[in-house]
Design a protein around this motif. Sequence first.
Motif, PDB file in Angstrom:
ATOM      1  N   CYS A 165     -44.041  42.339  -1.104  1.00 37.99           N
ATOM      2  CA  CYS A 165     -42.941  41.939  -1.751  1.00 37.99           C
ATOM      3  C   CYS A 165     -41.747  41.899  -0.638  1.00 37.99           C
ATOM      4  O   CYS A 165     -40.604  41.009  -0.551  1.00 37.99           O
ATOM      5  CB  CYS A 165     -42.427  42.954  -2.917  1.00 37.99           C
ATOM      6  SG  CYS A 165     -43.510  42.582  -4.422  1.00 37.99           S
ATOM      7  N   GLY A 166     -41.858  43.011   0.439  1.00 34.70           N
ATOM      8  CA  GLY A 166     -40.811  43.045   1.219  1.00 34.70           C
ATOM      9  C   GLY A 166     -41.064  41.684   2.095  1.00 34.70           C
ATOM     10  O   GLY A 166     -39.828  41.051   2.734  1.00 34.70           O
ATOM     11  N   ALA A 206     -39.562  38.763   0.280  1.00 35.60           N
ATOM     12  CA  ALA A 206     -38.097  38.650   0.298  1.00 35.60           C
ATOM     13  C   ALA A 206     -37.448  37.994   1.706  1.00 35.60           C
ATOM     14  O   ALA A 206     -36.324  37.637   1.850  1.00 35.60           O
ATOM     15  CB  ALA A 206     -37.520  40.234   0.296  1.00 35.60           C
ATOM     16  N   ARG A 207     -38.223  38.505   2.960  1.00 31.08           N
ATOM     17  CA  ARG A 207     -37.786  37.989   4.272  1.00 31.08           C
ATOM     18  C   ARG A 207     -38.025  36.543   4.644  1.00 31.08           C
ATOM     19  O   ARG A 207     -37.236  35.783   5.117  1.00 31.08           O
ATOM     20  CB  ARG A 207     -38.504  38.788   5.606  1.00 31.08           C
ATOM     21  CG  ARG A 207     -37.874  40.117   5.746  1.00 31.08           C
ATOM     22  CD  ARG A 207     -38.410  40.822   6.725  1.00 31.08           C
ATOM     23  NE  ARG A 207     -40.159  40.722   7.010  1.00 31.08           N
ATOM     24  CZ  ARG A 207     -40.540  41.808   6.267  1.00 31.08           C
ATOM     25  NH1 ARG A 207     -39.986  43.097   5.822  1.00 31.08           N
ATOM     26  NH2 ARG A 207     -41.962  41.885   6.496  1.00 31.08           N
ATOM     27  N   TRP A 233     -36.869  39.452  -4.932  1.00 29.02           N
ATOM     28  CA  TRP A 233     -38.138  39.826  -3.958  1.00 29.02           C
ATOM     29  C   TRP A 233     -37.774  41.363  -3.372  1.00 29.02           C
ATOM     30  O   TRP A 233     -38.607  42.564  -3.452  1.00 29.02           O
ATOM     31  CB  TRP A 233     -38.615  39.198  -3.228  1.00 29.02           C
ATOM     32  CG  TRP A 233     -39.389  37.969  -3.642  1.00 29.02           C
ATOM     33  CD1 TRP A 233     -38.991  36.818  -3.583  1.00 29.02           C
ATOM     34  CD2 TRP A 233     -40.412  37.943  -4.765  1.00 29.02           C
ATOM     35  NE1 TRP A 233     -39.907  35.836  -4.301  1.00 29.02           N
ATOM     36  CE2 TRP A 233     -40.867  36.762  -4.791  1.00 29.02           C
ATOM     37  CE3 TRP A 233     -41.384  39.040  -4.943  1.00 29.02           C
ATOM     38  CZ2 TRP A 233     -41.826  35.972  -5.476  1.00 29.02           C
ATOM     39  CZ3 TRP A 233     -42.410  38.325  -5.580  1.00 29.02           C
ATOM     40  CH2 TRP A 233     -42.956  37.221  -6.054  1.00 29.02           C
ATOM     41  N   ALA A 234     -36.437  41.614  -3.055  1.00 30.92           N
ATOM     42  CA  ALA A 234     -35.995  42.652  -2.405  1.00 30.92           C
ATOM     43  C   ALA A 234     -35.903  43.778  -3.550  1.00 30.92           C
ATOM     44  O   ALA A 234     -36.486  45.079  -3.220  1.00 30.92           O
ATOM     45  CB  ALA A 234     -34.713  42.436  -1.763  1.00 30.92           C
ATOM     46  N   ARG A 247     -34.178  36.200  -2.534  1.00 34.36           N
ATOM     47  CA  ARG A 247     -34.238  37.271  -1.583  1.00 34.36           C
ATOM     48  C   ARG A 247     -34.115  38.375  -2.377  1.00 34.36           C
ATOM     49  O   ARG A 247     -34.887  39.455  -2.336  1.00 34.36           O
ATOM     50  CB  ARG A 247     -33.731  37.226  -0.151  1.00 34.36           C
ATOM     51  CG  ARG A 247     -33.831  38.284   0.589  1.00 34.36           C
ATOM     52  CD  ARG A 247     -33.131  38.138   1.767  1.00 34.36           C
ATOM     53  NE  ARG A 247     -33.385  36.851   2.631  1.00 34.36           N
ATOM     54  CZ  ARG A 247     -32.620  36.387   3.346  1.00 34.36           C
ATOM     55  NH1 ARG A 247     -31.736  36.865   3.667  1.00 34.36           N
ATOM     56  NH2 ARG A 247     -33.003  35.051   3.950  1.00 34.36           N
ATOM     57  N   ARG A 248     -32.712  38.376  -3.268  1.00 35.28           N
ATOM     58  CA  ARG A 248     -32.546  39.628  -3.948  1.00 35.28           C
ATOM     59  C   ARG A 248     -33.569  40.037  -4.953  1.00 35.28           C
ATOM     60  O   ARG A 248     -33.857  41.013  -5.128  1.00 35.28           O
ATOM     61  CB  ARG A 248     -31.361  39.225  -4.703  1.00 35.28           C
ATOM     62  CG  ARG A 248     -30.662  40.446  -5.257  1.00 35.28           C
ATOM     63  CD  ARG A 248     -29.228  40.117  -6.171  1.00 35.28           C
ATOM     64  NE  ARG A 248     -28.322  39.595  -4.958  1.00 35.28           N
ATOM     65  CZ  ARG A 248     -27.776  38.590  -5.081  1.00 35.28           C
ATOM     66  NH1 ARG A 248     -28.462  37.542  -5.925  1.00 35.28           N
ATOM     67  NH2 ARG A 248     -26.992  38.136  -4.011  1.00 35.28           N
ATOM     68  N   THR A 264     -39.474  44.870  -4.226  1.00 32.60           N
ATOM     69  CA  THR A 264     -39.749  45.952  -3.232  1.00 32.60           C
ATOM     70  C   THR A 264     -39.505  47.323  -3.448  1.00 32.60           C
ATOM     71  O   THR A 264     -40.334  47.965  -3.160  1.00 32.60           O
ATOM     72  CB  THR A 264     -39.438  45.172  -1.913  1.00 32.60           C
ATOM     73  OG1 THR A 264     -39.751  43.977  -1.463  1.00 32.60           O
ATOM     74  CG2 THR A 264     -39.944  46.246  -0.673  1.00 32.60           C
TER      75      THR A 264
END
Length: 802
Positions: A59-60, A63-64, A74-75, A71-72, A78
Amino acid sequence: MSRAVTVVARRPLSGRVGLVAAALVVLGEASWLVAGLPGAALASDVGAVTVSSWAALVCGRAARRHPLSRRRFWALLTVTMALAAVGRIVWTVERLGGHELPHTPLVGVLFAAGIITGTAALLCSLAAPRSLVGQARALLDGVIVGLALIPIGWVVVFRDLASADLADPLRTFGLLYPMFDLMQLTILVAVAGPARPMWRALALIGVSLGIRATADAVYVSLVAHHSYAPGHPIDVWWPLSYLLVGAATGYSAPSGWNDGEESSESPLPPWWRVALPYLPVGGAIVAVVLARQPTGQTPQLIFVGMMALLGVLALRQGLAANENLRLVARLRRLAYSDQLTGLANRLTFNRRLRRALLDGGPVAVLLLDLDGFKQVNDRFGHAAGDRLLASIADRMRDAVGGDGIIARLGGDEFAVLVSGDRPVAPERLADRLLAALEPLPGEEDLGVHPSASIGIAEYGPQHTSYTDLLRDADIAMYAAKAAGKSAYRTCTPGLRESAVSRAELIAELRRAVDEDQLLMEFQPIVDLATGTVRSAEALVRWRHPRLGVLPPARFLPLAEETGLILAIDRWVIHQACRAAATWRAYAPEVTVAVNIAAAHVRRPDLIATVTGATAAAGLAPRALTLELTESALIEGSEAVLERLHQLRELGVRIAIDDFGTGYSSLSYLHRIPATELKIDRSFVSRLDAGDPRAYATVEMVNRLARAFDLAVVAEGVETGTQHAAVAAIGCVHGQGWRYGRPAGLSELLTTLTPIDAPADRPGGHGSKVLDRTGGSTLPYGGANSDDETVTEKRSPSTQEQS
């Protein structure tokens, strides 16, 4: 699944290896627990920690590689997976430290934080509402479902628990995990609206929540019955839910999704989606009744849960009421204002106009229509047209100020209402509007600023309603357009009467064909060399029940404007063919000529109309001549030229009517398969005055026609002088009152009866023609014909002649 619906992100090798490894861990754990091997509890803990840690890692990475808008989401996932891993590690350590089921504060905080971040992730997904109100609505829906499940869970599970089992708040909180899982699942269903294609990542996360809710519910049931021990096969369901979250990172959003704002026109959700938060409430009410103790008391957990549920329901309804108020305000704006310009719309203008008339006092309406606005749309597109309309609305606001109410009635039509004390005269206001709408420097060169025509109508005794006032303003506006545009006109009784009469005439013309009110007259076309009638032009008349017989000039222009000319043309062609078939029994060489409107020439069914008419009448196509004006031919496309060639191949003759009055061009004479050329009467009429230029014009046209092998017909020959001139020039045929007035078929049949020609005229026999005075007949070329006195000084109209 097609690429348009969902896209699978290309996983790097390490990502694919990690997914396979995590799946093998889950499979190995399941096998270990089902087989009941030693160390099942530790295997369960290690498997959960391993898979949740891997899910946090992937998940990190997701996000990248995603843009900020995704991104928010998936962050937060994470963090959720990381909290699940840490929580399971703490759980394992404390279990190994002696706690059988370590519902400790630290474990509770970690799992509660994971619930919060997971919920926040769902509210930050692309499918979630962009507004805070929408996100709050989805969150409250989930909380309602979760709270409603407390009494249901009590009846199903908690009733079997001893009071001591519920005395520990942390233990009680751990037993409420299924409620939190279903709350998150409800939020996911609420945010995954029908406006967009389904994103497989959300689908997998939804399945993950469903698995986790099932696992938590089974766990609570086992705990309630004191039959749960670490290492139970149900433990494998939690790593399986983590595995699905990690697998979801491999799916990119479908192409139909937009990172920007929500679609302005989202489809309505299905009924079950709207009712979803409230369905468990009904079950909760039943569960409360079933959960009452014999003493009549309600368990404390249910009481607290129901009070919280009522509070959340009240908050949700308050939010719905606020949304309804905002929706009503938006609907009012949509109903009463123009969305493009911000001006009042037609509905608002009509309501204010009616109110002004009820209040009394002077009332005037200015109706403004843009000239040439369609050209702006066609040249620059509708977006440029919309910007122009908005700019014009701003200029109108500045010009009118507080002296009137401006509205956009639709399209490029605006209106201004002036009422009350009337601080400014309507004419003065029209001058200000025209001045404000003058093109700014550079606009006229670019061709993006049309002019405007304004009609003014003031309320008076002649008006019975506001619609009469708007009708008069419309009449005046069209009068301003007819006067040259970029001007204003005030409606007068004369304008009103003319417009009303015109509208009535159009309505009556629609019934003329069906009610057999049209009649045919024929004007002979003679051979100037022999005096023989060679053809007759069919001329339509309207036997009006109230106005009498109307010439073509009174109704054919209206027919062309309204499209009725096509029905009239078809009727004339059929009637002319039947009449020609009748007279050719007496004069087999006499043909018939029919005028065809430009609109009919452009229609592909013209050939079928002509062939059907000639076949029905038993008339040879070579006996029919179709007369077309120069303007109709100039506007013709390649398809029109092909159609004319097909008619010529059938034998139909083509005549160019009123030659010299339109866009006379030698180029189209090369392309059009014409057989005749008719010189317009405006040139022939000037031969009486001995005008050398008129004589030269007729002679030039005659020579031009001979060069193109076209027969020539001189139209509008009225006097002996004109007859002598066109005969001397060498015109083959002549038409006009000199040879015969337009008359019915019976009179034409009399004209076609052969009689002896004068001895000094070559040709042996001729055909007698009607005298222009209309009473008697005389042979063509009679005595002193060149010196005939014209008894009627008024020249007939072109339509009556040809």
